[in-house]
Write a protein that holds these residues in place. Structure first.
Motif, PDB file in Angstrom:
ATOM      1  N   UNK A  59       0.791  -1.227   0.000  1.00 10.72           N
ATOM      2  CA  UNK A  59       0.000   0.000   0.000  1.00 10.72           C
ATOM      3  C   UNK A  59       0.818   1.268   0.000  1.00 10.72           C
ATOM      4  N   UNK A  60       2.043   1.189  -0.550  1.00  7.35           N
ATOM      5  CA  UNK A  60       2.923   2.357  -0.571  1.00  7.35           C
ATOM      6  C   UNK A  60       3.603   2.493  -1.925  1.00  7.35           C
ATOM      7  N   UNK A  61       3.941   3.740  -2.258  1.00  7.36           N
ATOM      8  CA  UNK A  61       4.854   3.994  -3.366  1.00  7.36           C
ATOM      9  C   UNK A  61       5.928   4.954  -2.856  1.00  7.36           C
ATOM     10  N   UNK A  62       7.055   4.982  -3.558  1.00  3.36           N
ATOM     11  CA  UNK A  62       8.151   5.842  -3.136  1.00  3.36           C
ATOM     12  C   UNK A  62       8.704   6.565  -4.346  1.00  3.36           C
ATOM     13  N   UNK A  63       8.878   7.871  -4.226  1.00  2.00           N
ATOM     14  CA  UNK A  63       9.475   8.678  -5.291  1.00  2.00           C
ATOM     15  C   UNK A  63      10.851   9.135  -4.816  1.00  2.00           C
ATOM     16  N   UNK A  64      11.876   8.833  -5.614  1.00  2.00           N
ATOM     17  CA  UNK A  64      13.246   9.182  -5.227  1.00  2.00           C
ATOM     18  C   UNK A  64      13.925   9.957  -6.340  1.00  2.00           C
ATOM     19  N   UNK A  65      14.756  10.894  -5.952  1.00  2.00           N
ATOM     20  CA  UNK A  65      15.579  11.641  -6.894  1.00  2.00           C
ATOM     21  C   UNK A  65      16.870  12.023  -6.205  1.00  2.00           C
ATOM     22  N   UNK A  66      17.660  12.876  -6.822  1.00  4.06           N
ATOM     23  CA  UNK A  66      18.878  13.354  -6.180  1.00  4.06           C
ATOM     24  C   UNK A  66      18.498  14.261  -5.016  1.00  4.06           C
ATOM     25  N   UNK A  67      18.886  13.898  -3.831  1.00  3.89           N
ATOM     26  CA  UNK A  67      18.560  14.650  -2.609  1.00  3.89           C
ATOM     27  C   UNK A  67      17.048  14.747  -2.407  1.00  3.89           C
ATOM     28  N   UNK A  68      16.332  13.726  -2.841  1.00  2.70           N
ATOM     29  CA  UNK A  68      14.873  13.734  -2.721  1.00  2.70           C
ATOM     30  C   UNK A  68      14.401  12.308  -2.460  1.00  2.70           C
ATOM     31  N   UNK A  69      13.531  12.143  -1.453  1.00  2.00           N
ATOM     32  CA  UNK A  69      13.015  10.815  -1.123  1.00  2.00           C
ATOM     33  C   UNK A  69      11.682  10.991  -0.416  1.00  2.00           C
ATOM     34  N   UNK A  70      10.617  10.525  -1.062  1.00  4.21           N
ATOM     35  CA  UNK A  70       9.280  10.721  -0.512  1.00  4.21           C
ATOM     36  C   UNK A  70       8.488   9.412  -0.568  1.00  4.21           C
ATOM     37  N   UNK A  71       8.030   8.959   0.591  1.00  2.00           N
ATOM     38  CA  UNK A  71       7.164   7.780   0.638  1.00  2.00           C
ATOM     39  C   UNK A  71       5.717   8.245   0.713  1.00  2.00           C
ATOM     40  N   UNK A  72       4.866   7.636  -0.111  1.00  2.21           N
ATOM     41  CA  UNK A  72       3.458   8.020  -0.173  1.00  2.21           C
ATOM     42  C   UNK A  72       2.596   6.818   0.182  1.00  2.21           C
ATOM     43  N   UNK A  73       1.733   6.985   1.167  1.00  4.62           N
ATOM     44  CA  UNK A  73       0.818   5.915   1.561  1.00  4.62           C
ATOM     45  C   UNK A  73      -0.445   5.998   0.705  1.00  4.62           C
ATOM     46  N   UNK A  74      -0.780   4.917   0.040  1.00  8.19           N
ATOM     47  CA  UNK A  74      -1.949   4.883  -0.831  1.00  8.19           C
ATOM     48  C   UNK A  74      -3.222   4.689  -0.006  1.00  8.19           C
ATOM     49  N   UNK A  75      -4.323   5.196  -0.519  1.00 12.20           N
ATOM     50  CA  UNK A  75      -5.620   4.937   0.091  1.00 12.20           C
ATOM     51  C   UNK A  75      -6.005   3.483  -0.168  1.00 12.20           C
ATOM     52  N   UNK A  76      -6.997   2.944   0.546  1.00  5.32           N
ATOM     53  CA  UNK A  76      -7.373   1.530   0.369  1.00  5.32           C
ATOM     54  C   UNK A  76      -7.649   1.130  -1.076  1.00  5.32           C
ATOM     55  N   UNK A  77      -8.156   2.066  -1.892  1.00  7.16           N
ATOM     56  CA  UNK A  77      -8.434   1.732  -3.298  1.00  7.16           C
ATOM     57  C   UNK A  77      -7.222   1.949  -4.207  1.00  7.16           C
ATOM     58  N   UNK A  78      -6.074   2.352  -3.618  1.00  2.74           N
ATOM     59  CA  UNK A  78      -4.852   2.566  -4.392  1.00  2.74           C
ATOM     60  C   UNK A  78      -4.647   3.984  -4.873  1.00  2.74           C
ATOM     61  N   UNK A  79      -5.597   4.862  -4.590  1.00  3.16           N
ATOM     62  CA  UNK A  79      -5.480   6.238  -5.080  1.00  3.16           C
ATOM     63  C   UNK A  79      -4.592   7.076  -4.161  1.00  3.16           C
ATOM     64  N   UNK A  80      -4.086   8.161  -4.702  1.00  2.26           N
ATOM     65  CA  UNK A  80      -3.255   9.082  -3.927  1.00  2.26           C
ATOM     66  C   UNK A  80      -3.268  10.452  -4.575  1.00  2.26           C
ATOM     67  N   UNK A  81      -2.959  11.460  -3.788  1.00  2.00           N
ATOM     68  CA  UNK A  81      -2.771  12.825  -4.273  1.00  2.00           C
ATOM     69  C   UNK A  81      -1.738  13.447  -3.346  1.00  2.00           C
ATOM     70  N   UNK A  82      -0.626  13.873  -3.920  1.00  4.54           N
ATOM     71  CA  UNK A  82       0.474  14.359  -3.108  1.00  4.54           C
ATOM     72  C   UNK A  82       1.061  15.630  -3.708  1.00  4.54           C
TER      73      UNK A  82
END
Length: 450
Positions: free
Chosen positions: A35-58
């Protein structure tokens, strides 16, 4: 101490004054394992918790236009984000490639990247590098032609992306040409392999210190890292060298992103295995600007300080092959020589005859020989059988969580075999003791009058 505090205050202030832009990334990714996705870049790291249906807005605060990576527990894929992005991502994690779809501002560029990835990963890297020279070059040309056609048929809306991607296609070809000799030698197991005189020459005009290209192109990143290590070590078989051996060369670079990456690659230099770890830590800290990387370096530094000779040893309490459990406390009153190993580790097995010889030599002495295996719990039977068949002596223990076992983490162990020596009071003599095959081990024992 005051200098360190002032430095950190300056860095924190600098991080707030860096030009950033807040963008929106949304979508729906179904059937993820955690139930998670992670966005990584140079000097950037963000974990996003998905809603039960898999949706997200960040809302993401990004510092640069370029390539990032999104990952689920099963899939990783590149994503292009700019300060004008307003992107929606939809996919089924179980059928990722066939369901990945982008909408919104930046969707054309990212749909292109998804198609490009399918083209460039048709062949696993090791299979491509195994090919003989002629077949390899033909295959590489087909890959480049397919990507070039895709690029030409795509109506990009982001001019910066279009310009950078044009160069990135060139870097794609150059990366494979640059690394073919090294990887073919490795994967095809050809000790004396050399490319022919007609093998294409590498483009020596590539600027190896371009920060924007480094932030945009993974192919460029690999070229930069490969050439840096080659230039320092002086041969084209080099995979990696420690950054602590190239401090002047790193400081001379203009690209801060490249500097940060080189230091990040050598973060484990801040360990007890490096007798000059304190100097290395201070040098690394003076170079990097990524605050999270500074935190990791400091964590390693603090953990390494705990392992100085004379400090109390981290504890263990593990399953004994003969039954029950054995802890460090059970062995107090004797010197303890610990072998961290695994049945699947060839260098570990090579040390066994030497260890058995040392054990026999010190059988009547005030020392216990403890072997702690990091084999998986589900392989306990295999481990126990190996111990019996090989007639291993000493105290044979099985760690509880493989590499994640607390004792290994406390000692900062990154590879096996690793050997540790503890005194009768339970304090560290050496967190990186000589191997049984090294005559220095007996010299150490003699100096302690064991």
């Amino acid at each position: 101490m005051k200098k360190i505090i002032c430095l950190l205050l300056i860095l924190v202030f600098a991080s707030f004054t860096t030009s950033k832009e807040t963008i929106t990334v949304s979508g729906k990714i179904t059937n993820t394992e955690d139930g998670k996705i992670r966005i990584k870049g140079e000097s950037f790291d963000k974990e996003i918790k998905l809603k039960p249906d898999g949706s997200f807005l960040e809302n993401l605060s990004i510092e640069y236009d370029g390539l990032y990576m999104i990952g689920t527990a099963k899939n990783n894929f590149p994503i292009y984000l700019s300060k004008q992005s307003k992107l929606a991502i939809n996919a089924d994690d179980k059928n990722f490639n066939s369901t990945l779809k982008y909408t919104g501002k930046g969707s054309i560029e990212n749909q292109y990247l998804a198609k490009k990835q399918l083209i460039t990963t048709v062949t696993a890297p090791e299979e491509l590098y195994k090919l003989d020279e002629k077949v390899f070059l033909n295959k590489l040309q087909k890959i480049k032609n397919s990507v070039t056609i895709l690029y030409g048929n795509t109506k990009f809306t982001d001019t910066y992306f279009k310009e950078k991607e044009d160069r990135s296609i060139h870097y794609l070809e150059q990366k494979y040409l640059l690394t073919y000799k090294k990887y073919h030698y490795n994967y095809a197991k050809l000790k004396d392999f050399k490319v022919s005189e007609t093998f294409p020459q590498i483009d020596e005009t590539i600027d190896l210190d371009n920060n924007n290209d480094f932030l945009f192109s993974d192919e460029y990143k690999e070229i930069v890292m490969t050439k840096f290590y080659e230039n320092i070590k002086g041969d084209d078989y080099s995979f990696f060298i420690s950054a602590r051996n190239a401090i002047p060369e790193i400081k001379a670079l203009k690209s801060q992103s490249i500097k940060n990456r080189l230091i990040e690659n050598s973060i484990n230099d801040i360990s007890i295995e490096n007798p000059n770890y304190e100097k290395t830590y201070n040098e690394f800290l003076s170079i990097v600007t990524d605050l999270k990387l500074k935190e990791k370096l400091t964590q390693n530094y603090n953990a390494t300080n705990v392992l100085k000779p004379g400090n109390p040893s981290p504890k263990f309490d593990y399953k004994n092959q003969k039954g029950g459990k054995t802890s460090l406390e059970n062995l107090k009153g004797k010197y303890i020589y610990i072998d961290l190993w695994a049945t699947w580790c060839a260098p570990c097995r090579q040390e066994i005859p030497f260890l058995q010889k040392v054990e026999e030599q010190y059988r009547e002495k005030n020392i216990e020989f403890v072997s702690i295996s990091i084999d998986a719990i589900e392989d306990q039977e295999k481990w126990s059988k190996f111990v019996i068949e090989q007639k291993l002596g000493g105290i044979q223990l099985l760690a509880d969580k493989e590499w994640e076992s607390q004792f290994l983490k406390d000692y900062g162990v990154n590879g096996v075999p690793t050997f540790i020596l503890i005194n009768p009071e339970g304090n560290i003599i050496s967190a990186h003791a000589p191997r049984p095959s090294d005559t220095k081990l007996i010299d150490l024992f003699n100096s302690l009058k064991i």
